[in-house]
Write a protein that holds these residues in place. Structure first.
Motif, PDB file in Angstrom:
ATOM      1  N   CYS A  45      -9.080  21.540 -12.849  1.00  0.00           N
ATOM      2  CA  CYS A  45      -9.154  20.815 -11.575  1.00  0.00           C
ATOM      3  C   CYS A  45      -7.799  20.331 -11.100  1.00  0.00           C
ATOM      4  O   CYS A  45      -6.900  20.068 -11.885  1.00  0.00           O
ATOM      5  CB  CYS A  45     -10.037  19.589 -11.744  1.00  0.00           C
ATOM      6  SG  CYS A  45     -11.730  20.031 -12.020  1.00  0.00           S
ATOM      7  N   LYS A  46      -7.735  20.208  -9.784  1.00  0.00           N
ATOM      8  CA  LYS A  46      -6.615  19.545  -9.121  1.00  0.00           C
ATOM      9  C   LYS A  46      -7.128  19.014  -7.788  1.00  0.00           C
ATOM     10  O   LYS A  46      -7.709  19.766  -7.005  1.00  0.00           O
ATOM     11  CB  LYS A  46      -5.452  20.503  -8.889  1.00  0.00           C
ATOM     12  CG  LYS A  46      -4.275  19.807  -8.229  1.00  0.00           C
ATOM     13  CD  LYS A  46      -3.040  20.662  -8.193  1.00  0.00           C
ATOM     14  CE  LYS A  46      -1.945  19.816  -7.584  1.00  0.00           C
ATOM     15  NZ  LYS A  46      -0.656  20.151  -8.099  1.00  0.00           N
ATOM     16  N   ASP A  47      -6.930  17.723  -7.558  1.00  0.00           N
ATOM     17  CA  ASP A  47      -7.335  17.103  -6.295  1.00  0.00           C
ATOM     18  C   ASP A  47      -8.786  17.410  -5.942  1.00  0.00           C
ATOM     19  O   ASP A  47      -9.100  17.839  -4.825  1.00  0.00           O
ATOM     20  CB  ASP A  47      -6.418  17.559  -5.153  1.00  0.00           C
ATOM     21  CG  ASP A  47      -4.969  17.193  -5.406  1.00  0.00           C
ATOM     22  OD1 ASP A  47      -4.723  16.148  -6.026  1.00  0.00           O
ATOM     23  OD2 ASP A  47      -4.082  17.967  -4.980  1.00  0.00           O
ATOM     24  N   ASP A  48      -9.694  17.230  -6.883  1.00  0.00           N
ATOM     25  CA  ASP A  48     -11.134  17.447  -6.678  1.00  0.00           C
ATOM     26  C   ASP A  48     -11.498  18.887  -6.342  1.00  0.00           C
ATOM     27  O   ASP A  48     -12.565  19.144  -5.785  1.00  0.00           O
ATOM     28  CB  ASP A  48     -11.692  16.507  -5.604  1.00  0.00           C
ATOM     29  CG  ASP A  48     -11.745  15.068  -6.101  1.00  0.00           C
ATOM     30  OD1 ASP A  48     -11.957  14.874  -7.316  1.00  0.00           O
ATOM     31  OD2 ASP A  48     -11.588  14.153  -5.284  1.00  0.00           O
ATOM     32  N   LYS A  49     -10.628  19.827  -6.637  1.00  0.00           N
ATOM     33  CA  LYS A  49     -10.937  21.241  -6.460  1.00  0.00           C
ATOM     34  C   LYS A  49     -10.882  21.934  -7.815  1.00  0.00           C
ATOM     35  O   LYS A  49     -10.194  21.476  -8.735  1.00  0.00           O
ATOM     36  CB  LYS A  49      -9.971  21.896  -5.476  1.00  0.00           C
ATOM     37  CG  LYS A  49     -10.149  21.379  -4.057  1.00  0.00           C
ATOM     38  CD  LYS A  49      -9.280  22.132  -3.096  1.00  0.00           C
ATOM     39  CE  LYS A  49      -9.553  21.641  -1.666  1.00  0.00           C
ATOM     40  NZ  LYS A  49      -8.738  22.357  -0.710  1.00  0.00           N
ATOM     41  N   ILE A  50     -11.586  23.046  -7.922  1.00  0.00           N
ATOM     42  CA  ILE A  50     -11.722  23.772  -9.183  1.00  0.00           C
ATOM     43  C   ILE A  50     -11.067  25.135  -9.053  1.00  0.00           C
ATOM     44  O   ILE A  50     -11.268  25.843  -8.054  1.00  0.00           O
ATOM     45  CB  ILE A  50     -13.222  23.918  -9.540  1.00  0.00           C
ATOM     46  CG1 ILE A  50     -13.832  22.525  -9.743  1.00  0.00           C
ATOM     47  CG2 ILE A  50     -13.410  24.788 -10.780  1.00  0.00           C
ATOM     48  CD1 ILE A  50     -15.333  22.504  -9.786  1.00  0.00           C
ATOM     49  N   LEU A  51     -10.312  25.511 -10.079  1.00  0.00           N
ATOM     50  CA  LEU A  51      -9.631  26.795 -10.104  1.00  0.00           C
ATOM     51  C   LEU A  51     -10.616  27.904 -10.488  1.00  0.00           C
ATOM     52  O   LEU A  51     -11.237  27.852 -11.545  1.00  0.00           O
ATOM     53  CB  LEU A  51      -8.486  26.763 -11.124  1.00  0.00           C
ATOM     54  CG  LEU A  51      -7.679  28.046 -11.284  1.00  0.00           C
ATOM     55  CD1 LEU A  51      -6.948  28.411  -9.977  1.00  0.00           C
ATOM     56  CD2 LEU A  51      -6.696  27.906 -12.436  1.00  0.00           C
ATOM     57  N   LEU A  52     -10.770  28.885  -9.602  1.00  0.00           N
ATOM     58  CA  LEU A  52     -11.600  30.054  -9.867  1.00  0.00           C
ATOM     59  C   LEU A  52     -10.734  31.305  -9.823  1.00  0.00           C
ATOM     60  O   LEU A  52      -9.748  31.367  -9.074  1.00  0.00           O
ATOM     61  CB  LEU A  52     -12.727  30.185  -8.842  1.00  0.00           C
ATOM     62  CG  LEU A  52     -13.811  29.114  -8.870  1.00  0.00           C
ATOM     63  CD1 LEU A  52     -14.845  29.388  -7.779  1.00  0.00           C
ATOM     64  CD2 LEU A  52     -14.484  29.032 -10.227  1.00  0.00           C
ATOM     65  N   CYS A  53     -11.123  32.297 -10.616  1.00  0.00           N
ATOM     66  CA  CYS A  53     -10.403  33.563 -10.702  1.00  0.00           C
ATOM     67  C   CYS A  53     -11.376  34.701 -10.399  1.00  0.00           C
ATOM     68  O   CYS A  53     -12.461  34.751 -10.972  1.00  0.00           O
ATOM     69  CB  CYS A  53      -9.842  33.766 -12.109  1.00  0.00           C
ATOM     70  SG  CYS A  53      -8.788  32.428 -12.693  1.00  0.00           S
ATOM     71  N   LYS A  54     -10.995  35.599  -9.509  1.00  0.00           N
ATOM     72  CA  LYS A  54     -11.813  36.780  -9.217  1.00  0.00           C
ATOM     73  C   LYS A  54     -11.396  37.881 -10.196  1.00  0.00           C
ATOM     74  O   LYS A  54     -10.242  38.275 -10.248  1.00  0.00           O
ATOM     75  CB  LYS A  54     -11.634  37.248  -7.774  1.00  0.00           C
ATOM     76  CG  LYS A  54     -12.594  38.372  -7.402  1.00  0.00           C
ATOM     77  CD  LYS A  54     -12.444  38.784  -5.955  1.00  0.00           C
ATOM     78  CE  LYS A  54     -13.499  38.088  -5.125  1.00  0.00           C
ATOM     79  NZ  LYS A  54     -13.522  38.611  -3.740  1.00  0.00           N
TER      80      LYS A  54
END
Length: 179
Positions: A45-54
């Motif tokens: 996470c960073k700043d209430d967002k989640i890292l996703l990878c395609k």
């Protein structure tokens, strides 16, 4: 000159003191144990967002996932999770704590998922087509690669504001997905 590996001396039998059938060398008695593989990954996470990878690789090419992959010999599970974030998203992460341990016996995996914080910029690594920081409302649920990704995201949401919690396991009712 290398000699090809000989496997014709192996037989399937229950070794003395064991309780299940294994591949055993009929010549020397070597037992070829087949054990689950460990997957390490993170909800980053960073700043209430989640890292996703395609995903740029099979299985599930083109679907979204969390940075995760097989642990290597000689590394801790935390090191494996950090390496996978680097390989899949060129991202440096800081592990917060264990989020969950999932058992997936159908495919011989144990998955250890962490909560982590993004500590650097990111971009697609060799195993990813794209990487994105995604708000919860924008997670592409229908395009997630694996059930364990859904589980980890759901468990993350349940603990997002908690400093301490017991790690999760497979959700109730998921037996069909794991056996």
């Amino acid at each position: 000159m290398m000699t090809p590996e000989r496997t014709e001396n192996f037989e399937h039998r229950i070794p003395e003191g064991d309780d299940r059938t294994r591949r055993v060398c009929g010549t020397c008695g070597f037992i070829d144990y087949q054990n689950p593989r460990i997957v390490a990954g993170s909800v980053v996470c960073k700043d209430d967002k989640i890292l996703l990878c395609k995903r740029a690789i099979e299985p599930r090419l083109g679907f979204w996932t969390l940075p995760a992959g097989y642990m290597e010999l000689g590394e801790t599970v935390e090191q494996a999770a950090m390496r996978e974030a680097q390989e899949e998203a060129c991202a440096d992460i800081e592990i917060d704590r264990v989020l969950a341990v999932y058992s997936v016996p159908r495919i011989g995996q144990v998955q250890v998922m962490f909560r982590a914080n993004l500590m650097s910029d990111f971009k697609p690594g060799p195993e990813s087509l794209e990487t994105e920081l995604v708000a919860w409302k924008d997670i592409p649920w229908a395009e997630l690669a694996f059930p364990t990704v859904v589980w980890a995201l759901t468990h993350f949401a349940e603990t997002r504001d908690q400093a301490n919690f017991a790690p999760f396991a497979n959700p109730p009712g998921t037996e069909k997905l794991t056996t």
